[in-house]
Enzyme design. Structure first.
Site, PDB file in Angstrom:
ATOM      1  CD  GLU A  26      42.252  49.507  37.434  1.00 60.56           C
ATOM      2  OE1 GLU A  26      42.982  49.752  36.459  1.00 60.56           O
ATOM      3  OE2 GLU A  26      42.274  50.148  38.492  1.00 60.56           O
ATOM      4  CE  LYS A 160      44.395  55.113  41.576  1.00 52.05           C
ATOM      5  NZ  LYS A 160      42.991  54.854  41.167  1.00 52.05           N
TER       6      LYS A 160
END
Length: 308
Positions: A26, A160
């Site tokens: 990404e 995360k």
């Protein structure tokens, strides 16, 4: 044949033609995930780790009306330096391409583009998930939806740790997404190796993950796979160390929402930890790149062995 909105760089195109293993990457980590120059140097080093392992990196972004699969140094620098770069998820892809603006790709957008490019494996730092104030904001990352309907394997260090990890795993279970602990029985918490939450399944080698990918492909299953790879021991921040800073960052971001929230939280936590969380982020993405290359090589060998 590939879609005419895809544009491959020479290295990736050669790898496709030569049937060499490719690892998708990404680009939001470059534009929004880290400050300059760490963002650029980390992106370059991650690509080089993949090359040293024997695979080819394919960093994905959108630029001048095309989905770029494999970036030039010039485009990487543009992503790293320019403030106007858009952070694009799946819903933004058509708009970005129609306007011919530059955009980095989130996990969801990268999965979509990787699948268009017939790339089965993607490496990132951590996936998005369910935000901690979900009952008020209903903020659930599009990454989870994409994992439910796009057959790309995502190597990450869990979700995360700014997120609600138990709820994130519940959503993945509801959507039928396999969550594999790589050589671990607990779901990694991004900066920390352990969250205290057990993973449904565990695999211990790249070959085992490649075999799982192969079976999913044979079954024509449309969902992705999460391979949760813990941060290296030497780089981790304990839950006790990082949690107060995550809480403080969340308290400061109470009135924020949408795309700007995660970049703000990551930046603020890096400030509060005097750069320690940034160092951890860099090391975990490098570690994931190493594993991703191993899996890509094992999967390509498996594909090649089936056809000989």
């Amino acid at each position: 044949m590939f879609h005419d909105l895809l544009e491959f760089n020479e290295e990736v195109l050669d790898a496709i033609n030569d049937k060499n293993p490719i690892v998708a990457l990404e680009s939001t980590i470059i534009s929004h995930g880290m400050p300059y120059p760490d963002n650029l140097t980390t992106a370059i080093e991650v690509e080089n780790i993949i090359r040293r392992q024997g695979a080819i990196p394919a960093t994905i972004a959108m630029h001048q009306g095309k989905i770029r699969v494999g970036l030039t140094q010039e485009v990487m620098e543009h992503l790293a330096l320019q403030k106007e770069v858009i952070k694009a998820s799946r819903r933004d892809i058509s708009f970005v391409l129609s306007r011919k603006v530059t955009a980095s790709t989130t996990v969801a957008a990268t999965m979509f583009c990787a699948h268009m490019a017939k790339l089965p494996l993607f490496v990132t730092g951590g996936i998005g998930g369910v935000h901690q104030d979900v009952t008020m904001s209903f903020d659930i990352s599009a990454d989870l939806i994409e994992l439910s309907n796009t057959p790309v394997t995502v190597v990450c260090s869990g979700a995360k740790s700014i997120l609600d990890l138990p709820k994130t795993l519940e959503v993945l279970e509801t959507f039928g997404v396999p969550v594999i602990g790589y050589a671990t029985d607990e779901f990694p918490a991004f900066y920390s190796r352990s969250s205290g939450i057990p993973v449904p399944q565990r695999l211990n080698s790249a070959e085992e993950v490649a075999n799982l990918m192969s079976i999913q492909q044979k079954l024509n299953m449309k969902n992705g796979i999460v391979v949760a790879n813990p941060i290296p021991v030497s780089a981790e921040l304990s839950d006790e160390e990082i949690s107060p800073y995550i809480k403080q960052a969340h308290d400061e971001a109470k009135h924020m929402s949408g795309k700007s929230l995660t970049p703000f939280l990551l930046k603020r936590i890096a400030e509060l930890t005097a750069g320690k969380s940034l160092e951890a982020n860099i090391e975990l993405i490098k570690n994931n790149a190493f594993l991703g290359a191993e899996i890509a090589i094992a999967y390509q060998k498996k594909l090649f062995s089936k056809k000989t």
